[in-house]
Design a protein around this motif. Structure first.
Motif, PDB file in Angstrom:
ATOM      1  N   ARG A 130       0.810  -1.226   0.000  1.00 33.00           N
ATOM      2  CA  ARG A 130       0.000   0.000   0.000  1.00 33.00           C
ATOM      3  C   ARG A 130       0.845   1.279   0.000  1.00 33.00           C
ATOM      4  O   ARG A 130       0.367   2.323  -0.416  1.00 33.00           O
ATOM      5  CB  ARG A 130      -0.922   0.012   1.207  1.00 33.00           C
ATOM      6  CG  ARG A 130      -1.972  -1.051   1.156  1.00 33.00           C
ATOM      7  CD  ARG A 130      -2.820  -1.027   2.414  1.00 33.00           C
ATOM      8  NE  ARG A 130      -3.644  -2.198   2.460  1.00 33.00           N
ATOM      9  CZ  ARG A 130      -4.967  -2.160   2.374  1.00 33.00           C
ATOM     10  NH1 ARG A 130      -5.566  -1.011   2.263  1.00 33.00           N
ATOM     11  NH2 ARG A 130      -5.658  -3.278   2.414  1.00 33.00           N
ATOM     12  N   ARG A 131       2.069   1.200   0.470  1.00 34.46           N
ATOM     13  CA  ARG A 131       2.916   2.392   0.544  1.00 34.46           C
ATOM     14  C   ARG A 131       3.671   2.680  -0.757  1.00 34.46           C
ATOM     15  O   ARG A 131       4.356   3.685  -0.866  1.00 34.46           O
ATOM     16  CB  ARG A 131       3.918   2.243   1.688  1.00 34.46           C
ATOM     17  CG  ARG A 131       3.231   2.158   3.041  1.00 34.46           C
ATOM     18  CD  ARG A 131       4.215   2.039   4.160  1.00 34.46           C
ATOM     19  NE  ARG A 131       4.957   0.791   4.029  1.00 34.46           N
ATOM     20  CZ  ARG A 131       6.109   0.549   4.629  1.00 34.46           C
ATOM     21  NH1 ARG A 131       6.661   1.470   5.377  1.00 34.46           N
ATOM     22  NH2 ARG A 131       6.710  -0.607   4.477  1.00 34.46           N
ATOM     23  N   VAL A 137       9.878   0.955   1.840  1.00 37.66           N
ATOM     24  CA  VAL A 137       9.050   0.000   1.100  1.00 37.66           C
ATOM     25  C   VAL A 137       9.928  -1.127   0.554  1.00 37.66           C
ATOM     26  O   VAL A 137       9.553  -2.302   0.604  1.00 37.66           O
ATOM     27  CB  VAL A 137       8.289   0.712  -0.045  1.00 37.66           C
ATOM     28  CG1 VAL A 137       7.502  -0.286  -0.881  1.00 37.66           C
ATOM     29  CG2 VAL A 137       7.363   1.780   0.510  1.00 37.66           C
TER      30      VAL A 137
END
Length: 123
Positions: A25-26, A80
């Protein structure tokens, strides 16, 4: 064809990291689109240099795809990237089993489609 499998083995971890980055999601949306474009280029029969040209067609995939993966890896935000590498290391050991299961499911699906077409046409 054997060379393509050798190239795949060399960049397998990077591919798994990029797939985890795709679902993280990041990960920025532009980065996700770039990953999807790289995947589509790799599986697409349309290349910059056609595969029908001996040696040059394979060199095209052998150079461009790892270069794209390396570039994307450098552009990915560090936090990430670290999270995706950890996930890839944890789930990467299951990759051969996933490939076998996916192959079995694909063969089963193909059999069902052929059987359905046969039943439609000949009954």
């Amino acid at each position: 064809m054997n060379r393509l499998f050798m190239i795949f083995r060399l960049i397998r971890k990077d591919i798994v990291v990029m797939l985890f980055a795709l679902i993280n999601r990041r990960t920025p949306k532009v980065f996700r689109l770039a990953i999807l474009a790289a995947i589509l280029y790799f599986v697409s029969p349309v290349d910059i240099v056609p595969d029908a040209i001996p040696a040059a067609g394979l060199v095209d995939d052998a150079v461009i795809v790892p270069a794209i993966l390396a570039g994307l890896r450098q552009l990915l935000p560090p936090e990430v990237l670290e999270d995706c590498e950890h996930s890839a290391g944890h789930y990467g050991k299951f990759l051969p089993m996933v490939v076998v299961i996916a192959t079995i499911l694909l063969l089963l699906w193909t059999f069902l489609v052929v059987y359905g077409i046969y039943k439609l046409l000949f009954t």
